[in-house]
Every structure is written in C-alpha cells, then in structure tokens.
Write an enzyme that holds these catalytic residues in place. Structure first.
Site, PDB file in Angstrom:
ATOM      1  N   CYS A 123      89.316  11.197 -17.623  1.00 51.78           N
ATOM      2  CA  CYS A 123      89.413  10.630 -18.721  1.00 51.78           C
ATOM      3  C   CYS A 123      90.817  10.804 -19.592  1.00 51.78           C
ATOM      4  O   CYS A 123      91.631  10.461 -19.211  1.00 51.78           O
ATOM      5  CB  CYS A 123      88.081  10.690 -19.683  1.00 51.78           C
ATOM      6  SG  CYS A 123      87.801   9.173 -20.499  1.00 51.78           S
ATOM      7  N   HIS A 129      83.891   9.398 -15.839  1.00 50.74           N
ATOM      8  CA  HIS A 129      83.502  10.663 -15.999  1.00 50.74           C
ATOM      9  C   HIS A 129      82.542  10.892 -14.670  1.00 50.74           C
ATOM     10  O   HIS A 129      81.332  10.834 -14.809  1.00 50.74           O
ATOM     11  CB  HIS A 129      82.639  11.205 -17.178  1.00 50.74           C
ATOM     12  CG  HIS A 129      83.655  11.095 -18.323  1.00 50.74           C
ATOM     13  ND1 HIS A 129      84.185  12.319 -18.692  1.00 50.74           N
ATOM     14  CD2 HIS A 129      83.716  10.395 -19.099  1.00 50.74           C
ATOM     15  CE1 HIS A 129      84.667  12.256 -19.679  1.00 50.74           C
ATOM     16  NE2 HIS A 129      84.622  10.873 -20.064  1.00 50.74           N
ATOM     17  N   GLU A 160      81.664  13.393 -13.192  1.00 55.43           N
ATOM     18  CA  GLU A 160      80.849  14.593 -13.341  1.00 55.43           C
ATOM     19  C   GLU A 160      79.064  14.311 -13.632  1.00 55.43           C
ATOM     20  O   GLU A 160      78.308  14.900 -13.220  1.00 55.43           O
ATOM     21  CB  GLU A 160      81.236  15.655 -14.296  1.00 55.43           C
ATOM     22  CG  GLU A 160      81.368  15.370 -15.607  1.00 55.43           C
ATOM     23  CD  GLU A 160      82.430  14.431 -16.123  1.00 55.43           C
ATOM     24  OE1 GLU A 160      83.066  13.789 -15.410  1.00 55.43           O
ATOM     25  OE2 GLU A 160      82.958  14.619 -17.334  1.00 55.43           O
TER      26      GLU A 160
END
Ligand code: GLN
Length: 619
Positions: free
Chosen positions: A398, A525, A527
C-alpha cells in the site's frame, strides 16, 4: 445454534482473543462448523479511526469492515471470512437503537438500556451467528462470542446484562461460558494464588452469569489442590478448570486446551458429545512443532512508522511468519523506524542513524508496510532505494508500494519533486494521487475499502506465478491514493512494470521491477488473507527470495500449478510425517529446496505477537 461465550477477569491482556480463537479451532477440529463474534464495548462504531499505535492494527475484512485485530486471529485460526457485523461495538448498537428511535419504531415509549439496548444486542448476536462464514451453506454449529474488556468495566455492563438474558433465552445445553482469569504465582513462596480468580468469578455471578469452564493463565500448570480450591469457591467442576501456561508460540494454545480435554468439557455443556469427533490437529501440531524447531534465520527489515508497538503491524508479522515457516526458516524481524534512516537523524542522533542503517543492511529482505501521513516517508523512500539498487528482496504494501513508485520517479526518471499528493498537493509530478471510487467532491467515506479484483496483465511475472498462474486475485484494500495512471507508460519504459490492475486498467494494483530478484509493490494488503497453512503468495515470494530460493521455487511451481500459495504443506506431505506428539520421523525439506531447520520465531525484542525470547509466551 450453540454459543460459547468467552469473558475475561482480573486484568486485561490475558490473551482472551487467542484463547477464544483456539477454542474455536479445537471445536472445528472436532468436526464442527464454527463462527465467531467479537464484542468491543468501546463507543467507536468501528476501529477505522483508532490509532494503530494505541490500539494495534486496524484489520480489514472482505466487505470493507475496519475492525478489531482479534477478528484477524479468528480468520487466521479458523480459516473463515467474517463480516463487519461480526464485530459489535457499543457505538454500533446505540446507533442502531437511536436510528430506530428516530424512525418512531418504539411507538412513543421511553427508550432505555434495558430492554432496548440489551434486546438489540441479543438480536444482533442471533442474526450474525446465522451467517455462514466458511464458504459453506447454512449456519455454523457453534458461535464463539468474545466479550472484550474485563468483568466489572462500566462500559461492558449492558453487554453482560444482555448476555445473561441471552443465556437464559437460548437455554441449558446451548450456552457455555468460559471465563479466562489469572492465577498469579507469588515469587517468594512460589504459591499459586486463587483469590483474584475467586473475586472475578464472584463479580461475574453477581452480574447473572455462571461460568462453566475456567481457563487460568499462569506461569506453570495449576497444582491439583489449587484446582480443587478454585472448584470449591467458584462452583466450577475441577475437570472444567484448565491452565493456560506460557508457551513458546501461540499455535500451542489449541494443543494445550486439547491436552487438558477442554473440548470434552465444552461439548458436554453444549450437548454435542454425540455429534463431535475426536479433534484432528495433526497438521496444526506439525506446524507448531516445526515452528519451535526452526533455527536457520531469515532476517526481514520492517521499515515502519510504529515500531514501538508491534501489534500495529500484527497481520504483516503473521503473514511473514506463515511464509517463513513454510520456507522452514526462523523469522527474525528487524524493526527499523523509518525516520531513523533519514538525513535529519544523521545530524541529530548519528548513533541511532547508524544503527538503523546497519539493521537495514544486515537484512535478507525489506518490507515497507502500509501507513498514513508523512512522518517517516523519506526514510521509507531511502529503504526502497537501497533495496532497489542493491538487489535486496523488497515488498512494499500500500503506502510501501506508493513510496517505491515515488522513489523510482525521483531516482530513475529524474523527476526530483515527484511525490504523492497526500504529502505534497502542489507537486508538479504527482505520481501518486487521490482517486476516489465514488464522488470526487464529497470527501467523506472516500477510502477504497475491502475486497477488489486484480487482473494480471503480464502473465509471465513473478507475482502471477506465485499466485499459481491464476488470471485474477481478490485482495483487501484500505487506501485513498493510487499510482497516477497517466504516468504509467513513462514508468514502464524505464522498467517498472504494472503487472496487475483493476478491471478498468486505470488502477495499478501490483508493480514489479524488471531485472530485480524480487521487487514487488502492491496497492492492496495481502497480509489480511494469509493463513498459517496457506501463506500469502507475495509474502512467500519475499521470504523465498530472501532465502535465495525464489528461482527454484518459481521453476517448480510456475507451470499452471495452483499449489501455491496454499498447497505447500500438502504437496510433499510434510504434514504426514509427524508422529504422535513426540517429534518428527522425517522433515526433509518439503519445499523444493527452500528448506532448512531450526528453532522458533523471534524478533529483535520489540515485544510482539510473533517473537519468543527464550522463555516466554506472549499470546
Ligand atoms: N496513505 C496511503 C493512501 O491512502 C496508503 C494507505 C495505506 O497504506 N493503507 O493511499
């Protein structure tokens, strides 16, 4: 629907969230379908405006919900996808009741905490518990509800009252209350003290809730006589009292609960004994033990703003951990405060500056996570420049992608004032700019949030291969600014390739630097969707590259195989070599050469959910 409520007593920070997720995992291992609800008694409607430094990261869901980081634990442990309604806050409940009041729904009645707020809480729980979150049809069997805060907090009172009514409403055999408490050990005599737990259970009972199970945090296993004492004073069966002692990593918690037969106690209370099977935790056990044994390190420099509180980047740390374990490496996270890399620090605090650069230069890979605001941006740009020029594996997430693009524009394209309009609205080279999805004039609610689709425009790129040669991926977003679509050809002519874009082709989602071992930036993102057994593809790429194994990796998996990222553990059945709790029969580097051996996961001591500094736990 059966409900398991998890409350906490004595002190906060006992690991209630991980305990609740572990209970969910254990029940899932018994063959049950599990969903979860997290109650946060604070007034904020969601976690979107909360500082990651104070409260830990803001976790983002598929539907764009910005929620408490505990929901991340549930998603990771249970491999489910929650909705924003699975996170209840006081703000949300009051807002819904006030909205109804304004519409005249209460027909002129006085609107009160009891019954209106308490009814709204119960209705919310019943409604959300029915929503399937595991991709299957129909409601789950069990809903695990975690009540944030500690028994006795003023702000959780309406929830306690509502849950007391709720337990009565759903009836015996459908509701199991697990109270997580603390049994401190007084050092001088080494005695385990039960009084704090007695007090908190008394408080709970006084509020109309009776615990079925006590989960006691303690530095060591509870003595039998301590259990008997607790049982007597708290009116909980001795067999329903479990110890949560300190463990080397949080993946042990479900195993700890299983070993103490917590599932049997829960299943008995919920009348599910006939339906559930013995828990199957083979794969989980394998991974947990593997993680403890790893010792060959992979060092990742995390160049961020909030390096003081690692919960601020919890999901990033978890994703790094998942990928490292899959690569059989012990993760070492080197925290580098971005500002420390900047020239101003060189003047003000030369030692700090030197230490920061040493950490960065000693790392096998560099990760620049997301962020807002301009503090530390210059330091992040310097880290990206270092990684680009020195061919060090780099992943920018990001803001991390945006700064990599700014750095390239400045250093390679020679556009010295290139910037994001977030940091310099007047720049003559706005390579990152505000691109709202909806209204351009209305500034509220302009964040691009939740799951969006990215199409691979260049099929032969590293990220497409890592994702298993799929044509598109859905990942979660949380940003306002994006790479300027009008500058793309300039970048691409110079070797910065925008390999993944949205369906319009105007929004840049994945960027790769050609000719670099691994230099990847993503607007999303990744993650948030990483799981212990299914590491995120791009994190896996970073770790594999940092271990010097990416080429082998891509060669083996880059031929249309959908095994990556989630087939790793299955491919050569490392999971199956685990033997009955007492070690490994063989563990011979299942990951195509990306193997090693070793021991645990830790960071350089900034205290985070991932590290284990020899003797402790931290869950
Ligand atoms: N501040 C940047 C934006 O809004 C990046 C956001 C982030 O990293 N989550 O686009």
């Amino acid at each position: 629907m059966k409900y398991v409520l998890v409350t906490g007593g004595v002190v906060s920070g006992l690991g209630k969230g991980v305990t609740a997720s572990s209970i969910g995992l254990l029940l899932k291992a018994c063959g049950l379908r599990v969903t979860s609800i997290k109650i946060d008694p604070y007034l904020n409607t969601d976690a979107g405006t909360m500082s990651p430094f104070e409260h830990g990261e803001v976790f983002v869901l598929d539907d764009g919900g910005e929620v408490d980081l505990d929901l991340g634990n549930y998603e990771r442990f249970l491999d489910i996808k929650l909705t924003q309604d699975n996170n209840i806050t006081t703000g949300k409940i009051y807002q819904s009741v006030i909205d109804k009041e304004r519409k005249g729904v209460y027909l002129g009645k006085t609107v009160q905490v009891v019954p209106h707020i308490t009814d709204a809480i119960q209705e919310w729980i019943e409604r959300v518990a029915m929503v399937p979150v595991d991709g299957k049809e129909g409601p789950a069997d069990v809903c695990v509800i975690e009540l944030g805060g500690t028994i006795g907090d003023i702000e959780s009172m309406p929830f306690i009252e509502a849950l007391g009514q709720f337990s009565y409403r759903v009836g015996l055999g459908n509701f199991c209350l697990i109270h997580v408490s603390l049994v401190p050990v007084i050092n001088v005599v080494g005695e385990q003290k039960t009084k704090p737990t007695q007090h908190s259970v008394r408080g709970l009972r006084g509020l109309g809730l009776t615990p079925n199970i006590l989960a006691c945090r303690s530095s060591k296993e509870l003595d039998e006589n301590v259990k008997l004492k607790l049982s007597q004073f708290c009116h909980v069966l001795a067999e329903n009292i479990v110890t949560l002692c300190d463990v080397p990593n949080i993946w042990h918690i479900p195993l700890l609960l299983r070993d103490q037969k917590a599932h049997e106690s829960i299943l008995k209370v919920l009348n599910l004994q006939g339906i559930a099977r013995e828990p199957d935790l083979h794969e989980w056990t394998f991974r947990t033990k593997l993680c403890d044994m790893l010792h060959n390190p992979v060092r990742i420099a995390m160049v961020g703003k909030y390096t003081g509180l690692s919960d601020s980047y919890l999901s990033v740390l978890k994703a790094l951990l998942h990928a490292s374990v899959a690569c059989h490496r012990k993760l070492i996270v080197e925290w580098v405060a971005a500002g420390d890399l900047e020239d101003v620090t060189a003047k003000k605090a030369p030692d700090v500056y030197k230490a920061a650069w040493n950490l960065l230069k000693g790392a096998d890979g560099v990760l620049v996570p997301g962020g807002f605001g301009d503090r530390g941006v210059q330091g992040k740009i310097l880290a990206a420049k270092y990684a680009r020029e020195n061919r060090v594996p780099f992943l920018g997430i990001c803001l991390g992608m945006q700064i990599a693009v700014i750095e390239f524009a400045r250093s390679v394209l020679g556009l010295h004032d290139a910037n994001s309009t977030e940091f310099d609205p007047e720049t003559s080279n706005p390579c990152v700019l505000f691109m709202p999805e909806g209204s351009k004039t209305h500034m509220g609610g302009t964040m691009r949030l939740g799951s969006r689709r990215t199409y691979f425009k260049v099929p032969d790129c590293k990220s497409a291969k890592l994702y298993g040669n799929v044509s598109f991926v859905d990942e979660r977003h949380r940003h306002r600014y994006e790479v300027n679509p009008d500058m793309i050809s300039q970048f691409e002519n110079a070797g910065l390739s925008f390999v993944g874009r949205d369906e319009t082709g105007r929004r840049m989602e994945i960027v790769e630097l050609l000719g670099h071992p691994y230099f990847v930036g993503v607007q999303f993102h990744p993650e948030f969707k990483s799981r212990p057994g299914k590491p995120s593809a791009l994190f896996l790429g970073l770790i594999a590259a940092a271990c010097g194994q990416l080429e082998v990796f891509l060669q083996n998996y880059g031929h249309g195989s959908k095994l990556l990222p989630n087939g790793i553990n299955n491919r050569k059945s490392t999971v199956k070599v685990y033997q009955n709790g007492d070690g490994f029969k063989s563990c011979n580097g299942s990951l195509n050469g990306v193997h090693s051996n070793g021991n645990g996961v830790h960071s350089n001591g900034n205290g985070n959910g991932v590290h284990s500094n020899g003797n402790g736990v931290h869950f």
